[in-house]
Motif scaffolding. Structure first.
Motif, PDB file in Angstrom:
ATOM      1  N   GLN A  27       0.863  -1.288  -0.163  1.00  0.00           N
ATOM      2  CA  GLN A  27       0.009   0.085  -0.012  1.00  0.00           C
ATOM      3  C   GLN A  27       0.784   1.415  -0.095  1.00  0.00           C
ATOM      4  O   GLN A  27       0.371   2.454  -0.410  1.00  0.00           O
ATOM      5  N   SER A  28       2.177   1.150   0.498  1.00  0.00           N
ATOM      6  CA  SER A  28       3.146   2.262   0.468  1.00  0.00           C
ATOM      7  C   SER A  28       4.455   1.521   0.265  1.00  0.00           C
ATOM      8  O   SER A  28       4.652   0.420   1.087  1.00  0.00           O
ATOM      9  N   VAL A  29       5.457   2.556  -0.080  1.00  0.00           N
ATOM     10  CA  VAL A  29       6.765   1.845  -0.463  1.00  0.00           C
ATOM     11  C   VAL A  29       7.318   3.358  -0.509  1.00  0.00           C
ATOM     12  O   VAL A  29       7.106   4.298  -0.558  1.00  0.00           O
ATOM     13  N   SER A  30       9.021   2.809  -0.344  1.00  0.00           N
ATOM     14  CA  SER A  30       9.939   4.115  -0.488  1.00  0.00           C
ATOM     15  C   SER A  30      10.046   4.216  -1.951  1.00  0.00           C
ATOM     16  O   SER A  30       9.753   3.295  -2.934  1.00  0.00           O
ATOM     17  N   PRO A  31      10.672   5.299  -2.399  1.00  0.00           N
ATOM     18  CA  PRO A  31      10.947   5.478  -3.840  1.00  0.00           C
ATOM     19  C   PRO A  31      11.840   4.298  -4.455  1.00  0.00           C
ATOM     20  O   PRO A  31      12.856   3.991  -3.833  1.00  0.00           O
ATOM     21  N   MET A  32      11.458   3.975  -5.640  1.00  0.00           N
ATOM     22  CA  MET A  32      11.949   2.983  -6.244  1.00  0.00           C
ATOM     23  C   MET A  32      12.156   1.628  -5.683  1.00  0.00           C
ATOM     24  O   MET A  32      12.708   0.588  -6.022  1.00  0.00           O
ATOM     25  N   GLN A  33      11.243   1.369  -4.705  1.00  0.00           N
ATOM     26  CA  GLN A  33      11.022   0.294  -4.104  1.00  0.00           C
ATOM     27  C   GLN A  33      10.199  -0.731  -5.186  1.00  0.00           C
ATOM     28  O   GLN A  33       9.335  -0.163  -5.404  1.00  0.00           O
ATOM     29  N   GLN A  34      10.143  -2.168  -4.891  1.00  0.00           N
ATOM     30  CA  GLN A  34       9.251  -2.847  -5.640  1.00  0.00           C
ATOM     31  C   GLN A  34       7.894  -2.817  -5.180  1.00  0.00           C
ATOM     32  O   GLN A  34       7.645  -2.836  -4.302  1.00  0.00           O
ATOM     33  N   ILE A  35       7.135  -2.788  -6.534  1.00  0.00           N
ATOM     34  CA  ILE A  35       5.531  -2.720  -6.059  1.00  0.00           C
ATOM     35  C   ILE A  35       4.906  -4.083  -7.027  1.00  0.00           C
ATOM     36  O   ILE A  35       5.021  -3.869  -8.152  1.00  0.00           O
ATOM     37  N   ASP A  36       4.547  -4.873  -6.290  1.00  0.00           N
ATOM     38  CA  ASP A  36       4.146  -6.111  -6.853  1.00  0.00           C
ATOM     39  C   ASP A  36       2.579  -5.915  -7.400  1.00  0.00           C
ATOM     40  O   ASP A  36       1.643  -5.896  -6.626  1.00  0.00           O
ATOM     41  N   LEU A  37       2.559  -6.077  -8.563  1.00  0.00           N
ATOM     42  CA  LEU A  37       1.016  -6.111  -9.037  1.00  0.00           C
ATOM     43  C   LEU A  37       0.739  -7.538  -9.532  1.00  0.00           C
ATOM     44  O   LEU A  37       1.399  -8.129 -10.380  1.00  0.00           O
ATOM     45  N   THR A  38      -0.490  -8.050  -8.907  1.00  0.00           N
ATOM     46  CA  THR A  38      -0.877  -9.290  -9.198  1.00  0.00           C
ATOM     47  C   THR A  38      -2.520  -9.218  -9.665  1.00  0.00           C
ATOM     48  O   THR A  38      -3.086  -8.194  -9.266  1.00  0.00           O
ATOM     49  N   GLY A  39      -3.094 -10.281 -10.376  1.00  0.00           N
ATOM     50  CA  GLY A  39      -4.387 -10.158 -10.658  1.00  0.00           C
ATOM     51  C   GLY A  39      -4.787 -11.519 -11.352  1.00  0.00           C
ATOM     52  O   GLY A  39      -4.072 -12.246 -11.618  1.00  0.00           O
ATOM     53  N   THR A  40      -6.156 -11.477 -11.959  1.00  0.00           N
ATOM     54  CA  THR A  40      -6.690 -12.527 -12.539  1.00  0.00           C
ATOM     55  C   THR A  40      -7.345 -11.957 -13.689  1.00  0.00           C
ATOM     56  O   THR A  40      -7.904 -10.744 -13.732  1.00  0.00           O
ATOM     57  N   TYR A  41      -7.458 -12.685 -14.752  1.00  0.00           N
ATOM     58  CA  TYR A  41      -8.302 -12.482 -15.979  1.00  0.00           C
ATOM     59  C   TYR A  41      -8.779 -13.593 -16.479  1.00  0.00           C
ATOM     60  O   TYR A  41      -8.240 -14.074 -17.541  1.00  0.00           O
ATOM     61  N   GLN A  42     -10.058 -13.705 -16.176  1.00  0.00           N
ATOM     62  CA  GLN A  42     -10.477 -15.161 -16.605  1.00  0.00           C
ATOM     63  C   GLN A  42     -10.931 -14.886 -18.046  1.00  0.00           C
ATOM     64  O   GLN A  42     -11.594 -13.887 -18.372  1.00  0.00           O
ATOM     65  N   GLY A  43     -10.658 -15.901 -18.760  1.00  0.00           N
ATOM     66  CA  GLY A  43     -10.966 -15.672 -20.242  1.00  0.00           C
ATOM     67  C   GLY A  43      -9.863 -14.897 -21.163  1.00  0.00           C
ATOM     68  O   GLY A  43     -10.305 -14.722 -22.344  1.00  0.00           O
TER      69      GLY A  43
END
Length: 176
Positions: free
Chosen positions: A97-113
């Protein structure tokens, strides 16, 4: 000097002689190739159209296929789209939800179909969505990647299917 009594020395001298000849021929071939292609030619580095550069990429230009957030999400900038994605929609979440500058932000999700679809990460910049230099593919109905940014403050991200223009929900991560 009697070379018949020193076969090793004779062989070594012959080997050095052959290496010198091969080196000279190779260097000559490289010089001819460089001259023929214009590599290293100072005039090839200029932006003038009369330049004789062999390897020139076209300059990027604006295309008319870009869509605005109003066309893709049905909302106006600054309003929150529905986080409920349709059955064939893209659901996006951020692990941090919050990070330091240039820290990794993990994005995940689903896309059925959306098996095999290429998703483009976008970030809200000055009231419009801009492509972030990250793409990923959908496998098994899921996707995952990470982004890094030094832009401090709240950063809004979403992903877009590059073929069908299906848009995910937005996620906000505070940097700083």
């Amino acid at each position: 000097m009697d070379t018949e009594n020193r076969p090793v020395l004779t062989g070594l001298i012959a080997l050095v002689g052959v290496a010198v000849v091969i080196g000279l021929l190779g260097g000559l071939a490289i010089m001819v190739g460089v001259k023929a292609t214009g590599i290293g030619d100072d005039s090839a580095a200029s932006d003038e159209p009369s330049s004789s550069a062999t390897f020139r990429l076209p300059k990027p230009s604006e295309t008319s296929t870009e869509t605005t957030p109003e066309e893709t999400a049905g909302t106006t900038p600054g309003t929150e789209p529905s986080s409920e994605a349709p059955a064939a929609g893209i659901s996006l979440s951020a692990a941090q939800q919050s990070v330091s500058p240039m820290q990794q932000i993990d994005l995940t999700g689903t896309y059925q179909g959306g098996e095999g679809a290429i998703l483009q990460v976008q970030r809200m910049e000055n009231g419009a969505w801009s492509d972030f230099p990250v793409t990923m593919s959908v496998s098994g109905g899921t996707f995952a990647t990470y982004v890094q940014t030094s832009r401090t403050g709240p950063n809004q991200f979403r992903v877009v299917d590059t073929d069908s223009d299906v848009v995910s929900n937005e996620v906000t991560v505070t940097v700083g």
